[in-house]
Design a protein around this motif. Structure first.
Motif, mmCIF file in Angstrom:
data_model
loop_
_atom_site.group_PDB
_atom_site.id
_atom_site.type_symbol
_atom_site.label_atom_id
_atom_site.label_comp_id
_atom_site.label_asym_id
_atom_site.label_seq_id
_atom_site.Cartn_x
_atom_site.Cartn_y
_atom_site.Cartn_z
ATOM 1 N N HIS A 155 0.807 -1.220 0.000
ATOM 2 C CA HIS A 155 0.000 0.000 0.000
ATOM 3 C C HIS A 155 0.843 1.275 0.000
ATOM 4 C CE1 HIS A 155 -3.913 -2.175 1.180
ATOM 5 N NE2 HIS A 155 -3.795 -2.042 -0.123
ATOM 6 N N ARG A 156 2.153 1.137 0.072
ATOM 7 C CA ARG A 156 3.028 2.299 -0.152
ATOM 8 C C ARG A 156 3.096 2.609 -1.645
ATOM 9 N NH1 ARG A 156 7.386 -0.267 3.397
ATOM 10 N NH2 ARG A 156 6.524 0.068 5.454
ATOM 11 N N LYS A 157 2.842 1.592 -2.483
ATOM 12 C CA LYS A 157 2.913 1.742 -3.937
ATOM 13 C C LYS A 157 1.562 2.111 -4.538
ATOM 14 C CE LYS A 157 6.442 -1.815 -4.070
ATOM 15 N NZ LYS A 157 6.682 -3.217 -4.352
ATOM 16 N N ILE A 158 0.506 1.548 -4.018
ATOM 17 C CA ILE A 158 -0.849 1.824 -4.501
ATOM 18 C C ILE A 158 -1.763 1.929 -3.287
ATOM 19 C CG2 ILE A 158 -1.312 -0.626 -4.893
ATOM 20 C CD1 ILE A 158 -3.287 0.217 -7.116
ATOM 21 N N GLY A 159 -2.531 2.989 -3.228
ATOM 22 C CA GLY A 159 -3.409 3.214 -2.081
ATOM 23 C C GLY A 159 -4.573 2.226 -2.053
ATOM 24 N N PHE A 160 -5.153 2.075 -0.878
ATOM 25 C CA PHE A 160 -6.272 1.159 -0.684
ATOM 26 C C PHE A 160 -7.423 1.473 -1.635
ATOM 27 C CE2 PHE A 160 -10.446 0.576 1.352
ATOM 28 C CZ PHE A 160 -10.479 -0.804 1.402
ATOM 29 N N GLN A 161 -7.781 2.751 -1.752
ATOM 30 C CA GLN A 161 -8.931 3.104 -2.591
ATOM 31 C C GLN A 161 -8.682 2.771 -4.051
ATOM 32 O OE1 GLN A 161 -10.041 7.162 -1.836
ATOM 33 N NE2 GLN A 161 -10.949 6.669 0.144
ATOM 34 N N ASP A 162 -7.498 3.091 -4.564
ATOM 35 C CA ASP A 162 -7.195 2.777 -5.963
ATOM 36 C C ASP A 162 -7.148 1.263 -6.193
ATOM 37 O OD1 ASP A 162 -7.103 5.425 -6.749
ATOM 38 O OD2 ASP A 162 -4.953 5.601 -6.393
ATOM 39 N N GLU A 163 -6.606 0.548 -5.231
ATOM 40 C CA GLU A 163 -6.551 -0.909 -5.367
ATOM 41 C C GLU A 163 -7.957 -1.514 -5.356
ATOM 42 O OE1 GLU A 163 -4.106 -4.682 -3.666
ATOM 43 O OE2 GLU A 163 -4.651 -3.136 -2.220
ATOM 44 N N LEU A 164 -8.803 -1.031 -4.466
ATOM 45 C CA LEU A 164 -10.163 -1.557 -4.394
ATOM 46 C C LEU A 164 -10.936 -1.244 -5.671
ATOM 47 C CD1 LEU A 164 -12.370 -3.038 -2.860
ATOM 48 C CD2 LEU A 164 -12.975 -0.870 -1.776
ATOM 49 N N ARG A 165 -10.801 -0.022 -6.191
ATOM 50 C CA ARG A 165 -11.460 0.326 -7.458
ATOM 51 C C ARG A 165 -11.018 -0.628 -8.578
ATOM 52 N NH1 ARG A 165 -9.951 5.869 -5.907
ATOM 53 N NH2 ARG A 165 -11.846 6.945 -5.246
ATOM 54 N N ALA A 166 -9.717 -0.870 -8.678
ATOM 55 C CA ALA A 166 -9.186 -1.759 -9.725
ATOM 56 C C ALA A 166 -9.724 -3.179 -9.550
ATOM 57 C CB ALA A 166 -7.664 -1.755 -9.689
ATOM 58 N N LEU A 167 -9.787 -3.649 -8.329
ATOM 59 C CA LEU A 167 -10.293 -4.998 -8.067
ATOM 60 C C LEU A 167 -11.771 -5.113 -8.437
ATOM 61 C CD1 LEU A 167 -9.520 -7.762 -6.863
ATOM 62 C CD2 LEU A 167 -10.231 -6.879 -4.640
ATOM 63 N N LEU A 168 -12.559 -4.119 -8.078
ATOM 64 C CA LEU A 168 -13.981 -4.139 -8.410
ATOM 65 C C LEU A 168 -14.195 -4.101 -9.926
ATOM 66 C CD1 LEU A 168 -15.255 -1.703 -5.641
ATOM 67 C CD2 LEU A 168 -15.607 -4.186 -5.730
ATOM 68 N N ARG A 169 -13.409 -3.270 -10.611
ATOM 69 C CA ARG A 169 -13.519 -3.215 -12.080
ATOM 70 C C ARG A 169 -13.114 -4.545 -12.710
ATOM 71 N NH1 ARG A 169 -10.716 1.978 -11.482
ATOM 72 N NH2 ARG A 169 -12.339 3.559 -11.394
ATOM 73 N N LYS A 170 -12.002 -5.101 -12.241
ATOM 74 C CA LYS A 170 -11.493 -6.364 -12.791
ATOM 75 C C LYS A 170 -12.548 -7.460 -12.719
ATOM 76 C CE LYS A 170 -7.951 -9.874 -12.036
ATOM 77 N NZ LYS A 170 -6.773 -10.262 -11.257
ATOM 78 N N HIS A 171 -13.290 -7.501 -11.637
ATOM 79 C CA HIS A 171 -14.283 -8.558 -11.423
ATOM 80 C C HIS A 171 -15.696 -8.110 -11.773
ATOM 81 C CE1 HIS A 171 -11.377 -11.332 -9.823
ATOM 82 N NE2 HIS A 171 -10.841 -10.315 -9.199
ATOM 83 N N GLU A 172 -15.787 -6.953 -12.450
ATOM 84 C CA GLU A 172 -17.057 -6.428 -12.950
ATOM 85 C C GLU A 172 -18.125 -6.305 -11.861
ATOM 86 O OE1 GLU A 172 -18.132 -8.710 -16.411
ATOM 87 O OE2 GLU A 172 -16.254 -8.242 -17.420
ATOM 88 N N VAL A 173 -17.684 -5.808 -10.706
ATOM 89 C CA VAL A 173 -18.590 -5.573 -9.584
ATOM 90 C C VAL A 173 -19.066 -4.127 -9.665
ATOM 91 C CG1 VAL A 173 -18.804 -5.438 -7.070
ATOM 92 C CG2 VAL A 173 -17.430 -7.255 -8.122
#
Length: 73
Positions: A46-64
């Motif tokens: 999370h020093r490289k990618i913030g929690f919010q950006d990571e969660l957004r990417a995960l939700l998009r990846k899985h079409e949630v």
């Protein structure tokens, strides 16, 4: 997302909120070791990618579908 569904159930749930800063997902047994490694290195990750950006990417990846009004504090 569950929170949107719950808030649509009526006034009894209008003020319902999850504890801030958390998300949960199910994990298949075959990915369990990867998840354990991710959790162990999460602080550095999370020093490289913030929690919010990571969660957004995960939700998009899985079409949630999600509504940011109900996701962040």
């Amino acid at each position: 997302m569950t929170i949107i569904w719950l808030k649509e159930r009526g006034r009894d749930y209008a003020d319902f909120e999850w504890q801030g800063g958390y998300a949960d997902f199910s994990v298949s047994q075959s990915n369990l070791e990867q998840v354990k490694q991710y959790i162990a290195g999460q602080e550095e990750h999370h020093r490289k990618i913030g929690f919010q950006d990571e969660l957004r990417a995960l939700l998009r990846k899985h079409e949630v579908e999600w509504d940011e009004r109900y996701v962040w504090d």
